[in-house]
Scaffold this motif. Structure first.
Motif, mmCIF file in Angstrom:
data_model
loop_
_atom_site.group_PDB
_atom_site.id
_atom_site.type_symbol
_atom_site.label_atom_id
_atom_site.label_comp_id
_atom_site.label_asym_id
_atom_site.label_seq_id
_atom_site.Cartn_x
_atom_site.Cartn_y
_atom_site.Cartn_z
ATOM 1 N N SER A 123 0.887 -1.368 0.046
ATOM 2 C CA SER A 123 0.143 -0.101 -0.217
ATOM 3 C C SER A 123 0.753 1.221 0.046
ATOM 4 C CB SER A 123 -0.626 0.249 1.118
ATOM 5 O OG SER A 123 -0.338 0.206 2.578
ATOM 6 N N PHE A 124 0.279 2.325 -0.750
ATOM 7 C CA PHE A 124 1.100 3.442 -0.715
ATOM 8 C C PHE A 124 -0.013 4.459 -0.877
ATOM 9 C CE2 PHE A 124 1.776 1.692 -4.806
ATOM 10 C CZ PHE A 124 1.536 2.540 -5.769
ATOM 11 N N THR A 125 0.482 5.842 -1.207
ATOM 12 C CA THR A 125 -0.409 6.940 -1.696
ATOM 13 C C THR A 125 0.355 7.521 -2.911
ATOM 14 O OG1 THR A 125 -1.182 7.289 0.670
ATOM 15 C CG2 THR A 125 -1.598 9.269 -1.059
ATOM 16 N N HIS A 126 -0.571 7.704 -3.981
ATOM 17 C CA HIS A 126 0.036 8.229 -5.005
ATOM 18 C C HIS A 126 0.368 9.811 -4.824
ATOM 19 C CE1 HIS A 126 -0.734 5.162 -8.214
ATOM 20 N NE2 HIS A 126 -1.644 4.437 -7.477
ATOM 21 N N PRO A 127 1.133 10.453 -5.943
ATOM 22 C CA PRO A 127 1.433 11.723 -5.726
ATOM 23 C C PRO A 127 0.160 12.592 -5.544
ATOM 24 C CG PRO A 127 3.006 10.898 -7.206
ATOM 25 C CD PRO A 127 2.092 9.609 -6.867
ATOM 26 N N ASP A 128 -0.814 12.135 -6.333
ATOM 27 C CA ASP A 128 -2.081 13.025 -6.517
ATOM 28 C C ASP A 128 -2.922 12.877 -5.203
ATOM 29 O OD1 ASP A 128 -3.274 10.758 -6.649
ATOM 30 O OD2 ASP A 128 -4.215 11.012 -8.722
ATOM 31 N N GLY A 129 -2.626 11.879 -4.249
ATOM 32 C CA GLY A 129 -3.249 11.830 -3.153
ATOM 33 C C GLY A 129 -4.096 10.494 -2.953
ATOM 34 N N THR A 130 -4.209 9.842 -4.082
ATOM 35 C CA THR A 130 -5.186 8.634 -4.370
ATOM 36 C C THR A 130 -4.496 7.443 -3.361
ATOM 37 O OG1 THR A 130 -5.887 9.452 -6.339
ATOM 38 C CG2 THR A 130 -6.382 7.084 -5.843
ATOM 39 N N PRO A 131 -5.140 6.686 -2.655
ATOM 40 C CA PRO A 131 -4.504 5.681 -1.991
ATOM 41 C C PRO A 131 -4.650 4.433 -2.938
ATOM 42 C CG PRO A 131 -6.596 6.032 -1.030
ATOM 43 C CD PRO A 131 -6.391 7.171 -1.836
ATOM 44 N N PHE A 132 -3.505 3.591 -2.778
ATOM 45 C CA PHE A 132 -3.460 2.541 -3.486
ATOM 46 C C PHE A 132 -3.203 1.449 -2.618
ATOM 47 C CE2 PHE A 132 -0.868 -1.016 -5.298
ATOM 48 C CZ PHE A 132 -1.383 -1.576 -6.447
ATOM 49 N N GLU A 133 -4.083 0.199 -2.660
ATOM 50 C CA GLU A 133 -3.784 -0.969 -1.793
ATOM 51 C C GLU A 133 -3.943 -2.156 -3.025
ATOM 52 O OE1 GLU A 133 -5.547 -3.214 1.923
ATOM 53 O OE2 GLU A 133 -5.738 -1.141 1.989
ATOM 54 N N LEU A 134 -3.151 -3.202 -2.601
ATOM 55 C CA LEU A 134 -3.167 -4.460 -3.109
ATOM 56 C C LEU A 134 -2.758 -5.600 -2.312
ATOM 57 C CD1 LEU A 134 -2.320 -5.611 -6.658
ATOM 58 C CD2 LEU A 134 -0.509 -6.325 -5.201
ATOM 59 N N ARG A 135 -3.609 -6.518 -2.533
ATOM 60 C CA ARG A 135 -3.466 -7.743 -1.840
ATOM 61 C C ARG A 135 -3.216 -8.903 -2.708
ATOM 62 N NH1 ARG A 135 -4.151 -6.863 3.374
ATOM 63 N NH2 ARG A 135 -5.618 -5.118 4.180
ATOM 64 N N PHE A 136 -2.521 -9.957 -2.192
ATOM 65 C CA PHE A 136 -2.322 -11.081 -3.236
ATOM 66 C C PHE A 136 -1.898 -12.434 -2.459
ATOM 67 C CE2 PHE A 136 1.984 -9.272 -2.175
ATOM 68 C CZ PHE A 136 2.675 -10.377 -1.968
ATOM 69 N N VAL A 137 -2.350 -13.201 -3.146
ATOM 70 C CA VAL A 137 -1.970 -14.713 -2.834
ATOM 71 C C VAL A 137 -1.495 -15.474 -3.802
ATOM 72 C CG1 VAL A 137 -3.128 -17.188 -2.038
ATOM 73 C CG2 VAL A 137 -4.175 -14.914 -1.158
ATOM 74 N N ALA A 138 -0.214 -16.141 -3.515
ATOM 75 C CA ALA A 138 0.255 -16.938 -4.522
ATOM 76 C C ALA A 138 0.201 -18.450 -4.101
ATOM 77 C CB ALA A 138 1.805 -16.621 -4.992
ATOM 78 N N ASP A 139 -0.362 -19.446 -4.851
ATOM 79 C CA ASP A 139 -0.474 -20.736 -4.305
ATOM 80 C C ASP A 139 -0.343 -21.713 -5.463
ATOM 81 O OD1 ASP A 139 -3.012 -20.557 -5.013
ATOM 82 O OD2 ASP A 139 -3.791 -20.547 -3.211
ATOM 83 N N ALA A 140 -0.282 -23.198 -5.389
ATOM 84 C CA ALA A 140 -0.383 -24.036 -6.279
ATOM 85 C C ALA A 140 -1.797 -23.969 -7.026
ATOM 86 C CB ALA A 140 -0.042 -25.335 -5.733
#
Length: 131
Positions: A74-91
């Motif tokens: 997660s982070f905030t873009h320079p324009d103030g928009t928040p970004f969040e990414l969740r992930f799973v990596a499995d077989a």
């Protein structure tokens, strides 16, 4: 050959250290790591002073001890928009990211254009005439 390799390494070396866009160093606020165990279990949690947060953990629970992973960024873009990414990596499903920022494929079945249907029909007649 050795001289050519040395020349390539020298040419690829950066002139100065890494620099950020603003020129300011961003402090690492948190850096917690559990290095991989024999079973493949690990975790890392990092947070920077500018609000970037990365968390990941895994365990050798997959087929033949393959490490299955989950995490988030997660982070905030320079324009103030928040970004969040969740992930799973499995077989079972491979890499499976989830985020409102990711594009979404159109619903299927979508209408098939007439020229595509015509091409399919033409191909079928060609196949039938070749047999």
């Amino acid at each position: 050959i050795i001289f050519a390799c040395l020349l390539a390494v020298a040419a690829a070396r950066p002139d100065s250290g890494y620099s950020s866009r603003s020129g300011d160093e961003v402090p690492i606020v948190r850096d917690d790591r559990v290095y991989p165990s024999a079973a493949g279990q690990y975790s890392t949690d990092t947070e920077t002073g500018d609000g970037i947060s990365i968390s990941e953990s895994g365990y050798g629970s997959g087929p033949d001890g393959a490490v299955e992973t989950q995490g988030s960024v997660s982070f905030t873009h320079p324009d103030g928009t928040p970004f969040e990414l969740r992930f799973v990596a499995d077989a079972a499903g491979g890499y499976q990211p989830e985020s409102a920022a990711l594009p979404v494929a159109p619903e299927f079945p979508h209408p098939i254009p007439q020229f595509v249907l015509d091409q399919i029909a033409f191909a079928a007649t060609q196949r039938d005439s070749d047999e």
